[in-house]
Design a protein around this motif. Structure first.
Motif, PDB file in Angstrom:
ATOM      1  N   ASN A  11      14.310   2.973   0.865  1.00  0.00           N
ATOM      2  CA  ASN A  11      14.985   2.923  -0.437  1.00  0.00           C
ATOM      3  C   ASN A  11      14.076   2.326  -1.505  1.00  0.00           C
ATOM      4  O   ASN A  11      14.011   2.813  -2.635  1.00  0.00           O
ATOM      5  CB  ASN A  11      16.281   2.104  -0.348  1.00  0.00           C
ATOM      6  CG  ASN A  11      17.342   2.782   0.480  1.00  0.00           C
ATOM      7  OD1 ASN A  11      17.366   3.993   0.633  1.00  0.00           O
ATOM      8  ND2 ASN A  11      18.230   1.986   1.049  1.00  0.00           N
ATOM      9  N   LYS A  14      11.514   4.745  -2.562  1.00  0.00           N
ATOM     10  CA  LYS A  14      12.074   5.812  -3.406  1.00  0.00           C
ATOM     11  C   LYS A  14      12.117   5.393  -4.870  1.00  0.00           C
ATOM     12  O   LYS A  14      12.320   6.225  -5.742  1.00  0.00           O
ATOM     13  CB  LYS A  14      13.508   6.141  -2.980  1.00  0.00           C
ATOM     14  CG  LYS A  14      13.659   6.926  -1.721  1.00  0.00           C
ATOM     15  CD  LYS A  14      15.158   7.163  -1.466  1.00  0.00           C
ATOM     16  CE  LYS A  14      15.436   7.705  -0.109  1.00  0.00           C
ATOM     17  NZ  LYS A  14      16.900   7.791   0.156  1.00  0.00           N
ATOM     18  N   TYR A  16      14.083   2.420  -5.829  1.00  0.00           N
ATOM     19  CA  TYR A  16      15.161   1.462  -6.058  1.00  0.00           C
ATOM     20  C   TYR A  16      14.577   0.061  -6.158  1.00  0.00           C
ATOM     21  O   TYR A  16      13.549  -0.234  -5.542  1.00  0.00           O
ATOM     22  CB  TYR A  16      16.183   1.496  -4.919  1.00  0.00           C
ATOM     23  CG  TYR A  16      17.075   2.715  -4.946  1.00  0.00           C
ATOM     24  CD1 TYR A  16      18.022   2.867  -5.957  1.00  0.00           C
ATOM     25  CD2 TYR A  16      16.987   3.692  -3.978  1.00  0.00           C
ATOM     26  CE1 TYR A  16      18.857   3.968  -5.992  1.00  0.00           C
ATOM     27  CE2 TYR A  16      17.817   4.799  -3.998  1.00  0.00           C
ATOM     28  CZ  TYR A  16      18.743   4.941  -5.012  1.00  0.00           C
ATOM     29  OH  TYR A  16      19.563   6.028  -5.049  1.00  0.00           O
ATOM     30  N   ASN A  17      15.251  -0.807  -6.929  1.00  0.00           N
ATOM     31  CA  ASN A  17      14.762  -2.185  -6.966  1.00  0.00           C
ATOM     32  C   ASN A  17      15.083  -2.860  -5.631  1.00  0.00           C
ATOM     33  O   ASN A  17      15.768  -2.296  -4.772  1.00  0.00           O
ATOM     34  CB  ASN A  17      15.304  -2.950  -8.191  1.00  0.00           C
ATOM     35  CG  ASN A  17      16.764  -3.318  -8.129  1.00  0.00           C
ATOM     36  OD1 ASN A  17      17.318  -3.641  -7.076  1.00  0.00           O
ATOM     37  ND2 ASN A  17      17.427  -3.299  -9.267  1.00  0.00           N
ATOM     38  N   GLN A  20      18.850  -3.271  -4.781  1.00  0.00           N
ATOM     39  CA  GLN A  20      19.447  -1.969  -4.490  1.00  0.00           C
ATOM     40  C   GLN A  20      19.002  -1.465  -3.126  1.00  0.00           C
ATOM     41  O   GLN A  20      19.805  -0.925  -2.361  1.00  0.00           O
ATOM     42  CB  GLN A  20      19.045  -0.954  -5.561  1.00  0.00           C
ATOM     43  CG  GLN A  20      19.636  -1.203  -6.918  1.00  0.00           C
ATOM     44  CD  GLN A  20      19.002  -0.319  -7.973  1.00  0.00           C
ATOM     45  OE1 GLN A  20      17.782  -0.112  -7.987  1.00  0.00           O
ATOM     46  NE2 GLN A  20      19.833   0.203  -8.865  1.00  0.00           N
ATOM     47  N   ALA A  21      17.724  -1.628  -2.832  1.00  0.00           N
ATOM     48  CA  ALA A  21      17.172  -1.128  -1.569  1.00  0.00           C
ATOM     49  C   ALA A  21      17.911  -1.707  -0.372  1.00  0.00           C
ATOM     50  O   ALA A  21      18.259  -0.984   0.567  1.00  0.00           O
ATOM     51  CB  ALA A  21      15.679  -1.446  -1.491  1.00  0.00           C
ATOM     52  N   ILE A  24      21.904  -0.639  -0.459  1.00  0.00           N
ATOM     53  CA  ILE A  24      22.104   0.768  -0.097  1.00  0.00           C
ATOM     54  C   ILE A  24      21.880   0.983   1.400  1.00  0.00           C
ATOM     55  O   ILE A  24      22.526   1.836   2.019  1.00  0.00           O
ATOM     56  CB  ILE A  24      21.203   1.681  -0.946  1.00  0.00           C
ATOM     57  CG1 ILE A  24      21.667   1.653  -2.404  1.00  0.00           C
ATOM     58  CG2 ILE A  24      21.189   3.104  -0.412  1.00  0.00           C
ATOM     59  CD1 ILE A  24      20.681   2.265  -3.380  1.00  0.00           C
ATOM     60  N   GLU A  34      25.780   5.590  -2.143  1.00  0.00           N
ATOM     61  CA  GLU A  34      24.484   5.109  -2.613  1.00  0.00           C
ATOM     62  C   GLU A  34      24.549   4.819  -4.117  1.00  0.00           C
ATOM     63  O   GLU A  34      24.056   3.788  -4.574  1.00  0.00           O
ATOM     64  CB  GLU A  34      23.425   6.171  -2.310  1.00  0.00           C
ATOM     65  CG  GLU A  34      22.019   5.761  -2.593  1.00  0.00           C
ATOM     66  CD  GLU A  34      21.008   6.783  -2.097  1.00  0.00           C
ATOM     67  OE1 GLU A  34      20.128   7.146  -2.900  1.00  0.00           O
ATOM     68  OE2 GLU A  34      21.088   7.202  -0.928  1.00  0.00           O
ATOM     69  N   GLU A  35      25.183   5.694  -4.859  1.00  0.00           N
ATOM     70  CA  GLU A  35      25.290   5.504  -6.310  1.00  0.00           C
ATOM     71  C   GLU A  35      26.092   4.244  -6.655  1.00  0.00           C
ATOM     72  O   GLU A  35      25.701   3.461  -7.526  1.00  0.00           O
ATOM     73  CB  GLU A  35      25.930   6.719  -6.977  1.00  0.00           C
ATOM     74  CG  GLU A  35      26.050   6.562  -8.477  1.00  0.00           C
ATOM     75  CD  GLU A  35      26.727   7.730  -9.161  1.00  0.00           C
ATOM     76  OE1 GLU A  35      26.765   7.711 -10.414  1.00  0.00           O
ATOM     77  OE2 GLU A  35      27.233   8.649  -8.485  1.00  0.00           O
ATOM     78  N   ALA A  38      23.971   1.270  -5.774  1.00  0.00           N
ATOM     79  CA  ALA A  38      22.837   1.168  -6.698  1.00  0.00           C
ATOM     80  C   ALA A  38      23.282   0.525  -8.010  1.00  0.00           C
ATOM     81  O   ALA A  38      22.599  -0.348  -8.554  1.00  0.00           O
ATOM     82  CB  ALA A  38      22.230   2.546  -6.947  1.00  0.00           C
ATOM     83  N   LYS A  39      24.434   0.923  -8.497  1.00  0.00           N
ATOM     84  CA  LYS A  39      24.949   0.331  -9.735  1.00  0.00           C
ATOM     85  C   LYS A  39      25.322  -1.134  -9.523  1.00  0.00           C
ATOM     86  O   LYS A  39      24.997  -1.993 -10.341  1.00  0.00           O
ATOM     87  CB  LYS A  39      26.160   1.108 -10.238  1.00  0.00           C
ATOM     88  CG  LYS A  39      25.808   2.453 -10.831  1.00  0.00           C
ATOM     89  CD  LYS A  39      27.049   3.168 -11.322  1.00  0.00           C
ATOM     90  CE  LYS A  39      26.716   4.499 -11.946  1.00  0.00           C
ATOM     91  NZ  LYS A  39      27.928   5.187 -12.435  1.00  0.00           N
ATOM     92  N   SER A  42      22.178  -3.261  -9.239  1.00  0.00           N
ATOM     93  CA  SER A  42      21.098  -2.978 -10.199  1.00  0.00           C
ATOM     94  C   SER A  42      20.644  -4.183 -11.014  1.00  0.00           C
ATOM     95  O   SER A  42      19.479  -4.267 -11.391  1.00  0.00           O
ATOM     96  CB  SER A  42      21.505  -1.835 -11.131  1.00  0.00           C
ATOM     97  OG  SER A  42      22.629  -2.191 -11.911  1.00  0.00           O
TER      98      SER A  42
END
Length: 150
Positions: A11, A14, A16-17, A20-21, A24, A34-35, A38-39, A42
């Motif tokens: 992740n 890819k 992602y911070n 997030q990594a 997720i 995942e979305e 991620a939000k 974030s």
């Protein structure tokens, strides 16, 4: 099947911070997309919006831990006490690998600038070559996986 550390690493790679990594990587356990994760995570990247405070990988792991094992009853001080003890246990385990949970210190320990603020950096091969964060997301995911299994 990949373990959580491998998922977190992938992740991060890819784009992602760090928070997030890790979050997720536990999307299945969280029952979230995942979305959504991620939000949710974030804001914690770069040590809280690149302020270099608590490592985002640690924050992402604690976000997941709180969702899965946190206390929710404000009238249960024992549960709160136990949860905070588990948070400190996570921090101790992470520190055993990396000496600190503070982003600026983690970066400084390997010779990177520890400046706070500014815009996120472009994810280039040079960024990944010099950035130790992939190790931190792997550690955070591994420790969290261990704690959830206990």
């Amino acid at each position: 099947m990949k373990n959580h550390a491998e998922l977190a690493r992938d992740n991060f790679l890819k784009g992602y911070n760090c928070a997030q990594a890790v979050a997720i990587a536990f999307s299945e356990e969280m029952g979230m997309s995942e979305e959504q994760l991620a939000k949710l995570a974030s804001s914690f990247g770069g040590g809280f919006g690149k302020m270099r405070e608590v490592c985002g990988a640690v924050s992402g792991a604690m976000l997941v831990y709180g969702a899965l094992r946190g206390n929710s009853n404000p009238e249960d001080p024992v549960a709160k006490k136990e949860h905070y003890a588990n948070v400190r246990d996570f921090a101790s385990r992470f520190k055993a690998e990396h000496e600190t949970i503070i982003c600026r210190e983690l970066l400084h320990n390997i010779g990177l600038k520890k400046e706070s603020g500014g815009d996120p950096e472009e994810r280039t091969p040079e960024y990944y070559r010099t950035r130790p964060c992939v190790r931190f997301v792997e550690t955070a995911a591994t420790v969290l996986e261990q704690m959830l299994a206990e």
